[in-house]
Structure formats: C-alpha cells, structure tokens
Design an enzyme around this catalytic site. Structure first.
Site, PDB file in Angstrom:
ATOM      1  N   LYS A 257       0.701  -1.355   0.012  1.00 48.92           N
ATOM      2  CA  LYS A 257      -0.063  -0.085  -0.078  1.00 48.92           C
ATOM      3  C   LYS A 257       0.800   1.160   0.163  1.00 48.92           C
ATOM      4  O   LYS A 257       1.516   1.503   1.027  1.00 48.92           O
ATOM      5  CB  LYS A 257      -0.824   0.003   1.217  1.00 48.92           C
ATOM      6  CG  LYS A 257      -1.677   1.264   1.441  1.00 48.92           C
ATOM      7  CD  LYS A 257      -2.523   1.391   2.654  1.00 48.92           C
ATOM      8  CE  LYS A 257      -3.086   2.546   3.081  1.00 48.92           C
ATOM      9  NZ  LYS A 257      -3.861   2.704   4.230  1.00 48.92           N
ATOM     10  N   LYS A 269     -10.159  13.284   7.931  1.00 48.01           N
ATOM     11  CA  LYS A 269      -9.729  12.823   9.157  1.00 48.01           C
ATOM     12  C   LYS A 269      -9.484  14.119  10.080  1.00 48.01           C
ATOM     13  O   LYS A 269      -9.172  15.149   9.220  1.00 48.01           O
ATOM     14  CB  LYS A 269      -8.234  12.301   9.075  1.00 48.01           C
ATOM     15  CG  LYS A 269      -8.001  10.902   8.370  1.00 48.01           C
ATOM     16  CD  LYS A 269      -6.545  10.606   8.400  1.00 48.01           C
ATOM     17  CE  LYS A 269      -6.585   8.946   7.693  1.00 48.01           C
ATOM     18  NZ  LYS A 269      -7.181   8.097   8.722  1.00 48.01           N
ATOM     19  N   ASP A 280       1.734   6.735   5.272  1.00 46.59           N
ATOM     20  CA  ASP A 280       0.540   5.752   4.822  1.00 46.59           C
ATOM     21  C   ASP A 280       1.175   4.890   3.419  1.00 46.59           C
ATOM     22  O   ASP A 280       0.319   4.132   3.014  1.00 46.59           O
ATOM     23  CB  ASP A 280      -0.624   6.462   4.618  1.00 46.59           C
ATOM     24  CG  ASP A 280      -1.815   5.402   4.870  1.00 46.59           C
ATOM     25  OD1 ASP A 280      -1.590   4.459   5.420  1.00 46.59           O
ATOM     26  OD2 ASP A 280      -3.118   5.685   4.476  1.00 46.59           O
ATOM     27  N   ARG A 343      -7.632  -0.281   1.167  1.00 42.92           N
ATOM     28  CA  ARG A 343      -8.006  -1.886   0.570  1.00 42.92           C
ATOM     29  C   ARG A 343      -8.585  -1.521  -0.778  1.00 42.92           C
ATOM     30  O   ARG A 343      -8.580  -2.474  -1.785  1.00 42.92           O
ATOM     31  CB  ARG A 343      -9.367  -2.205   1.345  1.00 42.92           C
ATOM     32  CG  ARG A 343     -10.409  -1.233   1.729  1.00 42.92           C
ATOM     33  CD  ARG A 343     -11.388  -1.548   2.574  1.00 42.92           C
ATOM     34  NE  ARG A 343     -10.903  -1.162   3.917  1.00 42.92           N
ATOM     35  CZ  ARG A 343     -11.404  -1.066   5.063  1.00 42.92           C
ATOM     36  NH1 ARG A 343     -12.408  -1.699   5.197  1.00 42.92           N
ATOM     37  NH2 ARG A 343     -10.600  -0.817   6.130  1.00 42.92           N
TER      38      ARG A 343
END
Ligand code: BES
Ligand code: MN
Ligand code: ZN
Length: 491
Positions: A257, A269, A280, A343
């Site tokens: 990812k 967020k 991330d 995802r």
C-alpha cells in the site's frame, strides 16, 4: 558512519571507546582481558553499578586506568547458553546507542565472540541503530550530533567477517531505503517521485516498470484510480522484478500500500495527528526495500514487487461516499467511506499481481487500519492469511527477525458486514475493523496462497522503538520479507 572489521588490537593503545560483552554468569574473554588491562576497573564498576549482565544493561567506565581509551563500556547479553544472531545484533545496538553522543569519535567493539557471523550481526545492529533522517536540518548544534563516526568490530578472521557482512549490509541498506521513503514528507514524496526513486533501483539489477493513469485505466483499475482522482498528483503502479531463480519458476510476490498521503478524502480525518499519514506508504516502501535487498544479495529466487502509489485528497474531483467503482477483477465496490482507501488500492494491485504473474505466494503489507493498533499495539503487526503453510513460514520468520507478527482470524461469519445492497461489496462494515479489511482484500486474491500484514501500528512512531529501530520510521517488513525468501523460497 563507517563500519570496519579489524584483527584483535593491543587494548592498551586503543583510543576512543572500547566496548565488551558480559553475560549473566560473567565476562566474555575479551571483557576479562580488558578488565585485567584496566587493573580490575571493569569488575569494580560491575559491582558498584548493580550490573547483572542482563540483555541491554550497560556500564560506562570513564577514563579507565591502564589504557589510553576514553571509556570502556560493558554491555549485558543475558544468558550465555541462549546466544542467537539477535543477541549480537542487539548488544551492538545498545553499545552504539550508549556511546553515540558521548564525545568519543571512535568505537572499538568486541562482540561476545569473534566469529564471522557474530561480527556481521553486530555490524547490522550498529548500522540499523545509527539511522537518522537529517535531510531537512540546516543547523544542528555540535553536541546534538552523534560523535561516533567510526565503529571497528574485532574479528577472529577479518576476511570471513567481511564476507558474512555482505548480505547483512545489503539488508541494512534496504531498511535505510525504506526508512528514508517513510520519513519523507508528502510534498516531496508523491506517487511520481516515489516511482522515480524506485526506478533508481534498476542500478542493482532490478527491472522497474511504471504504469501511469492511462495504462491503469486501460486495465480497468477503477478501484485504485478512484482513490487518486481527487489528487493533483498522478497515481502510479510500480512493478519491480527480480529474476534470480530458475527461468520458469513462479515468483514470490509482494504487494504494498503506497498512499503517499492519506487525508481521508471527503471522509476527512481530524487535524490532530494527520501528519502521520505521510507514512501511509510504509507497506510500499517496505516492498521496495525488500526487493533492493534480494537484488543486492543476488537471491536465488524470482520475485515481484507491486506498489500501488496514490494520494488520497478531498477535492472537487474527489470520490464521494456512495460512489460505486468497478475494480480490475470486474467486481464492483460501493465506497461508503473514502478513508477506507488502502483496501481499494490493494484490490487492484493484488488482482493485477496474481493475474499477470501467477505467483506461488503473495504477501501484502499495508498500514491498513487504526483498529490493528487497538488489537496489537505498536510492536506487533497483524497477520491475516488464507493459507496455513504460508502463515507458519511467516511466523517462523517473525521469530527469527524480531519483526513480530500475530495471526488474526479471518472469520467467514463477519463477511456479510461488507455486503452492499447496490454493489458486489462495500468498503466498510462495523467491527472488527481489521478483520473486515482483510476479508475485503481476500476477494481480490483468487486462490493464490496469500497473507496480508497490517503494519499500521509498527511502521511508525516512538511507542514501538527498539534498540535497532529509531523513534520514527522502523522499516518494518524489509527484514521479514528478505528472511522469508532466504529461509523458505530460495534455491
Ligand atoms: N491509513 C489509515 C490507517 C492508519 C491509521 C494507519 C492510523 C496508521 C495509523 C487507513 O487508510 C484508514 O484511514 N483506515 C480507517 C478505516 C475505517 C474508515 C474503516 C481507520 O482505521 O479508521
Ligand atoms: Mn484512510
Ligand atoms: Zn490509509
């Protein structure tokens, strides 16, 4: 920082810092010799300092008598009968951490024994512990800089130690490559820049293809592309290949990812802590670092690394909650929360990987869920898998490398939570969040033996710091993947 292997010197004439190892039941031979040379100063410091030889304990004897050295450091290594590779590595890391700011510029380190493997493991401990990310400091007070610039490791056979260091040096360079990527801020490291840095790895023998948005559109990667559509930066898919194995042998595949920044998108967020989302992309960075290691040490394996590189931003063109996207697999996804974007990126990256490469195993790494931090904290990553053999291999590798994993359940009964009334699935459900994320990913792996490592807790931060891992980017996953290949898929 310079690391060298040297033949046993005459301790009396050494300058700088000298470090030796002690076990719970007493000194090593080198420590005993240094104790004699210092007229028993080490023994006196040991009894005066409540030193018991426990792993990581240190005693710093400043200006010891009888020698020229500025200091003699004793480090504990625990139980003499339970010495492992990690014992030498950890002891050396503790030594380096204890003297790095001391003012000494030179450190001479005697590992618990002078074998080539002990010396190489000690060198790895020093190299990993010495990592810093200082690229953006234009000033740093002298006394805030590490003083140690050279570490000399005393070896029985210098040539043999250098040879044993080869693959571990490659490993430390791979971890450094990964840590640098994770540490870079998102204004510098966006998908195209990430791709450029990965492209430089062709110099060690990897082949790197970069797919741009046009290429991914042709492949039908609507799930990955939806995440990046709110960003001014183009999404990229990096495909890294190492061919060190037999011509026709199916590769092992790693998928990462690579969300270069995760604002959450329209499901934005909160401000507090959002800066951490520059990390991330730690899964993609770990895959890139591991591919570097495999090529550098000429691993006898065919391996593929796929990185899904995007930026998740709110924007006039951003994806909205409720949007339905079509993935490369043909399955449709209702995007109920744009912050569950990892995802969506992996859905297309995993499908592409198994479709094109037919790998024998496929392992993905992702900072996927905050929920895994609730379950396992900052020191253990979540392991989710459809295959017991691959899981067992990963657990053994976890034990050997100290990059800890814990297997989590992929309970089928939870799956209905990601059923959608309008599409084949939705991208969020309720609890348990990390398991639902893994169940979602499983829909994109076909029947390939697959494991998903949720590294949200372990990739970044002070809470999980260890002697070999600084407070920020850990580089988690590089060692694990390298060792998984070495122990189970090479040759
Ligand atoms: N990148 C985050 C997960 C994360 C959280 C990584 C904290 C590192 C530290 C991921 O994209 C995310 O936002 N996940 C959501 C999923 C939720 C919306 C179902 C989460 O965990 O809150
Ligand atoms: Mn998110
Ligand atoms: Zn994310």
């Amino acid at each position: 920082m310079q690391i060298e292997f040297v033949a046993a010197p005459k301790v009396e004439i050494l300058t700088g810092a000298i470090a030796v190892v002690a076990f719970e039941d007493g000194l090593t031979a080198a420590a005993g010799a240094l104790d004699a040379a210092t007229q028993g100063a080490l023994s006196r410091a040991i009894s005066a300092g409540r030193f018991k030889g426990k792993a990581g304990q240190t005693v710093d004897v400043i200006a010891p008598p009888g020698v020229k050295a500025q200091r003699a450091l004793i480090v504990g290594a625990g139980d003499r009968t339970a010495v492992k590779a990690m014992t030498h590595e950890t002891a050396a890391a503790h030594v380096y951490n204890a003297v790095k700011m001391s003012g000494s510029t030179k450190l001479v380190l005697y590992p618990a024994d002078g074998s080539a493997q002990a010396c190489a493991n000690a060198a790895l401990g020093v190299a990993l512990a010495a990592y810093r990310f200082d690229r953006y400091r234009t000033r740093l007070a002298e006394d805030k800089k590490p003083s140690v610039t050279t570490v000399k490791i005393v070896a029985d056979d210098v040539k043999a130690a250098e040879k044993a260091w080869g693959p571990l040096k490659a490993l430390s360079e791979g971890v450094t490559f990964t840590r640098d990527l994770v540490s870079e801020p998102a204004n510098i490291l966006y998908p195209e820049e990430f791709a450029r840095r990965v492209k430089t790895l062709e110099s060690v023998g990897l082949t790197v293809e970069i797919l741009d948005e046009a290429a991914m559109t042709k492949l039908g990667m609507g799930s990955l592309l939806g995440v990046g559509q709110g960003s001014r930066r183009e999404s990229q898919l990096a495909v890294i290949q190492w061919r060190g194995g037999a011509g026709k042998a199916a590769p092992v595949a790693f998928v990462g990812k690579g969300v270069c920044f995760d604002t959450g998108g329209i499901s934005i967020k909160p401000a507090e802590g959002m800066e951490d989302m520059k990390g991330d992309m730690a899964g993609a960075a770990a895959v890139a670092g591991a591919m570097y290691v495999l090529a550098s040490r000429k691993a006898k394996v065919n391996a593929v690394g796929i990185l899904g590189l995007v930026e998740n931003m709110p924007d006039g063109n951003a994806q909205r909650p409720g949007d339905i996207v079509t993935s490369m697999s043909g399955q449709t996804i209702e995007v109920l929360n744009t912050d569950a974007e990892g995802r969506l990126v992996l859905a297309d990256a995993l499908w592409y990987c198994q479709d094109r490469f037919k790998p024998k195993v496929m392992v993905d790494l992702a900072t996927l869920t905050g929920a895994i931090i609730i379950s396992l904290g900052a020191s253990i990553a979540g392991l989710f898998s459809n295959n017991d053999d691959l899981s067992a291999n990963l657990m053994a590798t976890s034990e050997a490398t100290g990059e800890l994993l814990w297997r989590m359940p992929m309970h089928k009964g939870y799956e209905k939570q990601i059923d959608s009334p309008v599409a084949d699935m939705k991208n969020i459900g309720g609890k348990p969040g990390s398991v639902l994320a893994a169940l979602f990913l499983q829909k994109f792996v076909n029947d390939v033996p697959w494991a998903h490592l949720d590294i949200a807790g372990v990739a970044w931060g002070a809470a999980g710091a260890t002697p070999v891992s600084p407070e920020q980017a850990s580089g988690f996953g590089v060692r694990l993947l390298d060792r998984l290949v070495a122990d189970f898929y090479e040759g």
